[in-house]
Design a protein around this motif. Structure first.
Motif, PDB file in Angstrom:
ATOM      1  N   GLN A 285       0.823  -1.203   0.000  1.00  0.00           N
ATOM      2  CA  GLN A 285       0.000   0.000   0.000  1.00  0.00           C
ATOM      3  C   GLN A 285       0.859   1.256   0.000  1.00  0.00           C
ATOM      4  O   GLN A 285       0.504   2.271  -0.617  1.00  0.00           O
ATOM      5  CB  GLN A 285      -0.927  -0.002   1.209  1.00  0.00           C
ATOM      6  N   ALA A 286       2.023   1.182   0.684  1.00  0.00           N
ATOM      7  CA  ALA A 286       2.903   2.350   0.782  1.00  0.00           C
ATOM      8  C   ALA A 286       3.610   2.640  -0.537  1.00  0.00           C
ATOM      9  O   ALA A 286       3.716   3.804  -0.959  1.00  0.00           O
ATOM     10  CB  ALA A 286       3.925   2.141   1.894  1.00  0.00           C
ATOM     11  N   ASP A 287       4.133   1.581  -1.189  1.00  0.00           N
ATOM     12  CA  ASP A 287       4.888   1.814  -2.425  1.00  0.00           C
ATOM     13  C   ASP A 287       4.072   1.563  -3.690  1.00  0.00           C
ATOM     14  O   ASP A 287       4.611   1.547  -4.806  1.00  0.00           O
ATOM     15  CB  ASP A 287       6.160   0.956  -2.457  1.00  0.00           C
ATOM     16  N   LYS A 288       2.760   1.340  -3.522  1.00  0.00           N
ATOM     17  CA  LYS A 288       1.835   1.152  -4.646  1.00  0.00           C
ATOM     18  C   LYS A 288       2.164  -0.084  -5.493  1.00  0.00           C
ATOM     19  O   LYS A 288       1.749  -0.180  -6.650  1.00  0.00           O
ATOM     20  CB  LYS A 288       1.834   2.397  -5.556  1.00  0.00           C
ATOM     21  N   SER A 289       2.863  -1.061  -4.896  1.00  0.00           N
ATOM     22  CA  SER A 289       3.222  -2.263  -5.642  1.00  0.00           C
ATOM     23  C   SER A 289       2.067  -3.267  -5.702  1.00  0.00           C
ATOM     24  O   SER A 289       2.072  -4.180  -6.538  1.00  0.00           O
ATOM     25  CB  SER A 289       4.448  -2.933  -5.027  1.00  0.00           C
ATOM     26  N   GLY A 290       1.100  -3.118  -4.795  1.00  0.00           N
ATOM     27  CA  GLY A 290      -0.063  -3.990  -4.811  1.00  0.00           C
ATOM     28  C   GLY A 290       0.186  -5.392  -4.298  1.00  0.00           C
ATOM     29  O   GLY A 290      -0.569  -6.306  -4.634  1.00  0.00           O
ATOM     30  N   THR A 291       1.210  -5.588  -3.475  1.00  0.00           N
ATOM     31  CA  THR A 291       1.502  -6.921  -2.956  1.00  0.00           C
ATOM     32  C   THR A 291       0.507  -7.311  -1.864  1.00  0.00           C
ATOM     33  O   THR A 291      -0.076  -6.450  -1.201  1.00  0.00           O
ATOM     34  CB  THR A 291       2.931  -7.008  -2.385  1.00  0.00           C
ATOM     35  N   TYR A 292       0.339  -8.634  -1.715  1.00  0.00           N
ATOM     36  CA  TYR A 292      -0.566  -9.180  -0.700  1.00  0.00           C
ATOM     37  C   TYR A 292       0.229 -10.014   0.302  1.00  0.00           C
ATOM     38  O   TYR A 292       1.050 -10.850  -0.082  1.00  0.00           O
ATOM     39  CB  TYR A 292      -1.648 -10.042  -1.348  1.00  0.00           C
ATOM     40  N   ALA A 293      -0.028  -9.770   1.577  1.00  0.00           N
ATOM     41  CA  ALA A 293       0.652 -10.495   2.651  1.00  0.00           C
ATOM     42  C   ALA A 293      -0.138 -11.735   3.035  1.00  0.00           C
ATOM     43  O   ALA A 293      -1.372 -11.751   2.962  1.00  0.00           O
ATOM     44  CB  ALA A 293       0.829  -9.587   3.871  1.00  0.00           C
ATOM     45  N   VAL A 294       0.584 -12.775   3.451  1.00  0.00           N
ATOM     46  CA  VAL A 294      -0.023 -14.035   3.875  1.00  0.00           C
ATOM     47  C   VAL A 294       0.473 -14.369   5.273  1.00  0.00           C
ATOM     48  O   VAL A 294       1.685 -14.404   5.515  1.00  0.00           O
ATOM     49  CB  VAL A 294       0.334 -15.189   2.919  1.00  0.00           C
ATOM     50  N   SER A 295      -0.433 -14.611   6.205  1.00  0.00           N
ATOM     51  CA  SER A 295      -0.037 -14.957   7.568  1.00  0.00           C
ATOM     52  C   SER A 295      -0.962 -16.035   8.123  1.00  0.00           C
ATOM     53  O   SER A 295      -2.130 -16.123   7.739  1.00  0.00           O
ATOM     54  CB  SER A 295      -0.058 -13.731   8.487  1.00  0.00           C
ATOM     55  N   LEU A 296      -0.430 -16.857   9.000  1.00  0.00           N
ATOM     56  CA  LEU A 296      -1.184 -17.931   9.654  1.00  0.00           C
ATOM     57  C   LEU A 296      -1.226 -17.661  11.144  1.00  0.00           C
ATOM     58  O   LEU A 296      -0.187 -17.526  11.794  1.00  0.00           O
ATOM     59  CB  LEU A 296      -0.509 -19.279   9.389  1.00  0.00           C
ATOM     60  N   GLU A 297      -2.434 -17.572  11.706  1.00  0.00           N
ATOM     61  CA  GLU A 297      -2.580 -17.344  13.142  1.00  0.00           C
ATOM     62  C   GLU A 297      -3.066 -18.616  13.818  1.00  0.00           C
ATOM     63  O   GLU A 297      -4.083 -19.188  13.437  1.00  0.00           O
ATOM     64  CB  GLU A 297      -3.560 -16.203  13.425  1.00  0.00           C
ATOM     65  N   ASP A 298      -2.314 -19.055  14.828  1.00  0.00           N
ATOM     66  CA  ASP A 298      -2.630 -20.281  15.548  1.00  0.00           C
ATOM     67  C   ASP A 298      -3.481 -19.964  16.771  1.00  0.00           C
ATOM     68  O   ASP A 298      -3.650 -18.796  17.162  1.00  0.00           O
ATOM     69  CB  ASP A 298      -1.319 -20.965  15.967  1.00  0.00           C
ATOM     70  N   VAL A 299      -4.016 -21.015  17.412  1.00  0.00           N
ATOM     71  CA  VAL A 299      -4.876 -20.812  18.571  1.00  0.00           C
ATOM     72  C   VAL A 299      -4.115 -20.297  19.786  1.00  0.00           C
ATOM     73  O   VAL A 299      -4.723 -19.748  20.712  1.00  0.00           O
ATOM     74  CB  VAL A 299      -5.616 -22.115  18.940  1.00  0.00           C
ATOM     75  N   ASP A 300      -2.784 -20.463  19.813  1.00  0.00           N
ATOM     76  CA  ASP A 300      -1.998 -19.966  20.945  1.00  0.00           C
ATOM     77  C   ASP A 300      -1.569 -18.515  20.755  1.00  0.00           C
ATOM     78  O   ASP A 300      -0.833 -17.962  21.573  1.00  0.00           O
ATOM     79  CB  ASP A 300      -0.773 -20.849  21.192  1.00  0.00           C
TER      80      ASP A 300
END
Length: 343
Positions: A285-300
């Motif tokens: 969003q900052a550099d207008k590159s349009g990249t998408y982040a991927v993250s996995l959130e666990d129950v802990d």
């Protein structure tokens, strides 16, 4: 509910095995964080096992059985990355209906039934019973109930009871649970998840080249999100977001979009609380590159960050990435760990 362990092991490169909590068979067990109590006997069923898939009682399973093995139930208590009964009920339904044992299960009602589990006057919970002709069981049932930010899920099956009879037994079991005060504070009525009106479309997305600044911003945004969750408890609650299901649900994951979302989607893994988030990255969003982040959130509460994509990736691309276990970094509380190869 345990198949997610294979995915988690791949994503974290650590073994995942449930541990026995070691509570005597004739004693009740109290969950320290929520105060929920499961006695050794519930509605005529005896507790035969009590395990935890984490080290901090964040994914507990209690198994109950009748002496003649005609009825059995499993009660799950877990802390989901997204605390929403409807979303996890949708995942649990998919897990049940895609099992070979219950593949021909016929629901006893057109829609899941909303009800109150702890006599708080608001129907914050959902349940569904099924007739299962021709199988080892005559009926099976599913119920999900909120306990603060936690979810209680009950699976119950019977060899000879009809669906209506099992529904009665299920409600007796739910009533026998000793619910904590946090189970009476929810105010949002539960309603089943429905399909999104306009499904997502995907263009060609590739994994972005390693970018240290992108990684650090993704990791830092995870800590900011955790802090925001804590602060939400101290301020008046915003309207509870609703979720729609995007595309066809699979056993491994379901894709969902929130009414509060500004882009992207989440993938709820199996039916035990783990979630993959796919959203525009802060760097993109900052550099207008349009990249998408991927993250996995666990129950802990642990968040694992994976390589970003140059555009909105398809769920299959994300699933393959996470299943491959190629993490760039993790956040657990205030501890941040970075893979040097990702810089």
């Amino acid at each position: 509910m345990k198949t997610w362990m294979m995915v988690l092991a791949l994503a974290t490169a650590t073994p995942a095995a449930a541990r026995d909590l070691g509570v005597p068979a004739d004693k009740g067990w109290k969950h320290a964080e929520t105060g929920l109590i499961l006695m050794s006997q519930l509605a005529g069923l005896s507790r035969i096992a009590l395990t935890d898939a984490t080290q901090t009682e964040r994914d507990v399973a209690a198994q109950y059985d009748m002496p003649d093995k005609s009825v059995f139930a499993t009660i799950y208590l877990f802390h989901p990355a997204i605390s929403d009964v409807a979303l996890w009920f949708d995942r649990s339904q998919t897990a049940l209906e895609t099992r070979d044992t219950f593949r021909h299960a016929a629901p006893a009602s057109a829609d899941p039934i909303a009800f109150t589990a702890a006599n708080n006057g608001t129907a914050t919970s959902l349940r569904q019973v099924y007739a299962t002709p021709g199988g080892a069981y005559r009926s099976t049932a599913l119920a999900l109930m909120p306990v603060g930010e936690w979810i209680v899920s009950i699976r119950m099956s019977a060899k000879t009871l009809t669906a209506d009879q099992l529904d009665v037994r299920l409600q007796q079991l739910i009533k026998a649970v000793r619910w904590p005060s946090s189970a009476t504070t929810a105010t949002s009525a539960a309603a089943p998840v429905t399909a999104c009106t306009a499904p997502l479309t995907f263009t060609k997305a590739k994994q972005a080249k390693p970018n240290g600044a992108d990684l650090l911003m993704s990791l830092m945004s995870s800590t900011v999100a955790a802090k925001a969750k804590t602060e939400e408890k101290l301020t008046p609650q915003a309207p509870h977001p609703t979720w729609c299901r995007d595309g066809t649900a699979r056993t491994e994951y379901g894709v969902y979009r929130s009414s509060a979302s500004t882009g992207g989607y989440v993938m709820a893994l199996y039916d035990a609380g783990r979630v993959i988030s796919v959203y525009p990255s802060l760097m993109g969003q900052a550099d207008k590159s349009g990249t998408y982040a991927v993250s996995l959130e666990d129950v802990d509460g642990t968040t694992s960050v994976f390589p970003s994509f140059t555009a909105l990736p398809s769920p299959k691309q994300v699933w393959d990435l996470v299943e491959g276990g190629k993490r760039n970094g993790t956040v657990n509380g205030k501890v941040i760990t970075i893979n040097p190869k990702a810089l």
